[in-house]
Motif scaffolding. Structure first.
Motif, PDB file in Angstrom:
ATOM      1  N   SER A 105      -6.463 -17.773 -11.972  1.00 11.92           N
ATOM      2  CA  SER A 105      -6.629 -16.550 -12.763  1.00 11.92           C
ATOM      3  C   SER A 105      -7.349 -15.468 -11.955  1.00 11.92           C
ATOM      4  N   GLN A 106      -8.353 -15.853 -11.162  1.00 13.24           N
ATOM      5  CA  GLN A 106      -9.054 -14.888 -10.319  1.00 13.24           C
ATOM      6  C   GLN A 106      -8.121 -14.334  -9.230  1.00 13.24           C
ATOM      7  N   PHE A 107      -7.276 -15.202  -8.680  1.00 15.40           N
ATOM      8  CA  PHE A 107      -6.317 -14.784  -7.651  1.00 15.40           C
ATOM      9  C   PHE A 107      -5.346 -13.763  -8.231  1.00 15.40           C
ATOM     10  N   ALA A 108      -4.805 -14.047  -9.422  1.00 16.78           N
ATOM     11  CA  ALA A 108      -3.864 -13.119 -10.063  1.00 16.78           C
ATOM     12  C   ALA A 108      -4.545 -11.806 -10.427  1.00 16.78           C
ATOM     13  N   ASP A 109      -5.755 -11.883 -10.990  1.00 17.22           N
ATOM     14  CA  ASP A 109      -6.497 -10.681 -11.366  1.00 17.22           C
ATOM     15  C   ASP A 109      -6.790  -9.811 -10.145  1.00 17.22           C
ATOM     16  N   ASN A 110      -7.231 -10.432  -9.068  1.00 15.81           N
ATOM     17  CA  ASN A 110      -7.538  -9.691  -7.854  1.00 15.81           C
ATOM     18  C   ASN A 110      -6.271  -9.067  -7.258  1.00 15.81           C
ATOM     19  N   SER A 111      -5.152  -9.788  -7.317  1.00 14.18           N
ATOM     20  CA  SER A 111      -3.878  -9.269  -6.812  1.00 14.18           C
ATOM     21  C   SER A 111      -3.444  -8.026  -7.578  1.00 14.18           C
ATOM     22  N   ILE A 112      -3.591  -8.072  -8.892  1.00 14.38           N
ATOM     23  CA  ILE A 112      -3.219  -6.925  -9.724  1.00 14.38           C
ATOM     24  C   ILE A 112      -4.089  -5.720  -9.395  1.00 14.38           C
ATOM     25  N   HIS A 113      -5.387  -5.947  -9.244  1.00 13.33           N
ATOM     26  CA  HIS A 113      -6.285  -4.840  -8.893  1.00 13.33           C
ATOM     27  C   HIS A 113      -5.977  -4.286  -7.496  1.00 13.33           C
ATOM     28  N   TYR A 114      -5.625  -5.157  -6.569  1.00 12.85           N
ATOM     29  CA  TYR A 114      -5.265  -4.708  -5.216  1.00 12.85           C
ATOM     30  C   TYR A 114      -4.017  -3.837  -5.260  1.00 12.85           C
ATOM     31  N   GLU A 115      -3.005  -4.271  -5.994  1.00 10.57           N
ATOM     32  CA  GLU A 115      -1.774  -3.480  -6.132  1.00 10.57           C
ATOM     33  C   GLU A 115      -2.053  -2.144  -6.826  1.00 10.57           C
ATOM     34  N   ALA A 116      -2.912  -2.155  -7.828  1.00 13.52           N
ATOM     35  CA  ALA A 116      -3.278  -0.909  -8.511  1.00 13.52           C
ATOM     36  C   ALA A 116      -3.972   0.048  -7.546  1.00 13.52           C
ATOM     37  N   ASN A 117      -4.829  -0.501  -6.698  1.00 16.28           N
ATOM     38  CA  ASN A 117      -5.516   0.311  -5.701  1.00 16.28           C
ATOM     39  C   ASN A 117      -4.518   0.974  -4.761  1.00 16.28           C
ATOM     40  N   LEU A 118      -3.517   0.218  -4.316  1.00 11.06           N
ATOM     41  CA  LEU A 118      -2.496   0.785  -3.437  1.00 11.06           C
ATOM     42  C   LEU A 118      -1.679   1.853  -4.160  1.00 11.06           C
ATOM     43  N   THR A 119      -1.439   1.658  -5.445  1.00 11.79           N
ATOM     44  CA  THR A 119      -0.724   2.670  -6.240  1.00 11.79           C
ATOM     45  C   THR A 119      -1.550   3.943  -6.343  1.00 11.79           C
ATOM     46  N   PHE A 120      -2.851   3.815  -6.554  1.00  8.24           N
ATOM     47  CA  PHE A 120      -3.724   4.992  -6.610  1.00  8.24           C
ATOM     48  C   PHE A 120      -3.700   5.751  -5.285  1.00  8.24           C
ATOM     49  N   ILE A 121      -3.740   5.024  -4.182  1.00 13.85           N
ATOM     50  CA  ILE A 121      -3.694   5.675  -2.870  1.00 13.85           C
ATOM     51  C   ILE A 121      -2.383   6.421  -2.709  1.00 13.85           C
ATOM     52  N   SER A 122      -1.296   5.795  -3.062  1.00 11.62           N
ATOM     53  CA  SER A 122       0.025   6.428  -2.965  1.00 11.62           C
ATOM     54  C   SER A 122       0.095   7.676  -3.831  1.00 11.62           C
ATOM     55  N   ASP A 123      -0.438   7.595  -5.041  1.00 10.20           N
ATOM     56  CA  ASP A 123      -0.437   8.768  -5.926  1.00 10.20           C
ATOM     57  C   ASP A 123      -1.280   9.902  -5.360  1.00 10.20           C
ATOM     58  N   GLN A 124      -2.428   9.581  -4.771  1.00 11.07           N
ATOM     59  CA  GLN A 124      -3.271  10.615  -4.160  1.00 11.07           C
ATOM     60  C   GLN A 124      -2.534  11.312  -3.018  1.00 11.07           C
ATOM     61  N   ILE A 125      -1.818  10.540  -2.220  1.00 12.28           N
ATOM     62  CA  ILE A 125      -1.053  11.130  -1.117  1.00 12.28           C
ATOM     63  C   ILE A 125       0.040  12.044  -1.663  1.00 12.28           C
ATOM     64  N   LYS A 126       0.723  11.624  -2.713  1.00 12.39           N
ATOM     65  CA  LYS A 126       1.774  12.453  -3.323  1.00 12.39           C
ATOM     66  C   LYS A 126       1.178  13.747  -3.863  1.00 12.39           C
ATOM     67  N   ILE A 127       0.029  13.676  -4.514  1.00 11.81           N
ATOM     68  CA  ILE A 127      -0.617  14.875  -5.057  1.00 11.81           C
ATOM     69  C   ILE A 127      -1.001  15.830  -3.929  1.00 11.81           C
ATOM     70  N   MET A 128      -1.577  15.304  -2.860  1.00 12.13           N
ATOM     71  CA  MET A 128      -1.960  16.161  -1.745  1.00 12.13           C
ATOM     72  C   MET A 128      -0.751  16.757  -1.045  1.00 12.13           C
ATOM     73  N   ARG A 129       0.305  15.996  -0.921  1.00 11.94           N
ATOM     74  CA  ARG A 129       1.532  16.505  -0.306  1.00 11.94           C
ATOM     75  C   ARG A 129       2.116  17.629  -1.154  1.00 11.94           C
ATOM     76  N   THR A 130       2.101  17.461  -2.466  1.00  8.03           N
ATOM     77  CA  THR A 130       2.590  18.495  -3.371  1.00  8.03           C
ATOM     78  C   THR A 130       1.741  19.754  -3.282  1.00  8.03           C
ATOM     79  N   ALA A 131       0.421  19.584  -3.194  1.00 12.37           N
ATOM     80  CA  ALA A 131      -0.483  20.738  -3.085  1.00 12.37           C
ATOM     81  C   ALA A 131      -0.256  21.492  -1.787  1.00 12.37           C
ATOM     82  N   ILE A 132       0.007  20.765  -0.711  1.00  9.68           N
ATOM     83  CA  ILE A 132       0.219  21.415   0.591  1.00  9.68           C
ATOM     84  C   ILE A 132       1.575  22.118   0.645  1.00  9.68           C
ATOM     85  N   GLN A 133       2.611  21.452   0.139  1.00 13.61           N
ATOM     86  CA  GLN A 133       3.956  22.005   0.210  1.00 13.61           C
ATOM     87  C   GLN A 133       4.222  23.051  -0.865  1.00 13.61           C
ATOM     88  N   GLY A 134       3.469  23.027  -1.920  1.00  6.58           N
ATOM     89  CA  GLY A 134       3.609  24.018  -2.967  1.00  6.58           C
ATOM     90  C   GLY A 134       4.574  23.667  -4.038  1.00  6.58           C
TER      91      GLY A 134
END
Length: 134
Positions: A105-134
């Motif tokens: 259960s700890q392995f699965a929980d940690n995996s989900i949080h890790y994937e969520a973290n990567l999704t947040f990073i990806s979303d931040q990059i998309k937001i910054m790319r949109t802000a730069i490109q207009g």
């Protein structure tokens, strides 16, 4: 400008590194489920992340002189939080404290949080790319 970008991603980088380290600890617990007298280890993720401010390295525990430590390893500290023993839910005859249900259960929980973290990073990059490109 670059400092602001670095600061925006630093939190997510620290979180991803700590999650990866915690995943390794849990995997080690699972791998040693049948090892006599093995004590399950874990870190307190919240404390480790709070203490990871300027610390850019995840440090691994070396409890014996023949263990290979990671660079910047200091007296069994992982990041800035100590490795802790997980309390046994049910005692075993051989002294092993690994409970496979808890570890899975700890392995699965940690995996989900890790994937969520990567999704947040990806979303931040998309937001910054949109802000730069207009």
């Amino acid at each position: 400008m670059i400092d602001k970008l670095d600061g925006a991603f630093r939190f997510y980088e620290d979180a991803a590194n700590l999650r990866a380290h915690r995943q390794q600890l849990i995997a080690s617990n699972i791998a040693n489920a049948d090892t006599p007298n093995f004590k399950a280890r874990d870190i307190n993720f919240k404390d480790a992340l709070e203490n990871a401010n300027g610390n850019r390295f995840v440090k691994l525990l070396t409890s014996a002189t023949n263990h290979i430590g990671s660079p910047h390893s200091v007296n069994g500290m992982a990041g800035s939080a100590p490795l802790m023993y997980r309390s046994a839910v049910q005692g075993s005859v051989d002294g092993n404290t690994v409970d496979m249900d808890v570890e899975r259960s700890q392995f699965a929980d940690n995996s989900i949080h890790y994937e969520a973290n990567l999704t947040f990073i990806s979303d931040q990059i998309k937001i910054m790319r949109t802000a730069i490109q207009g």
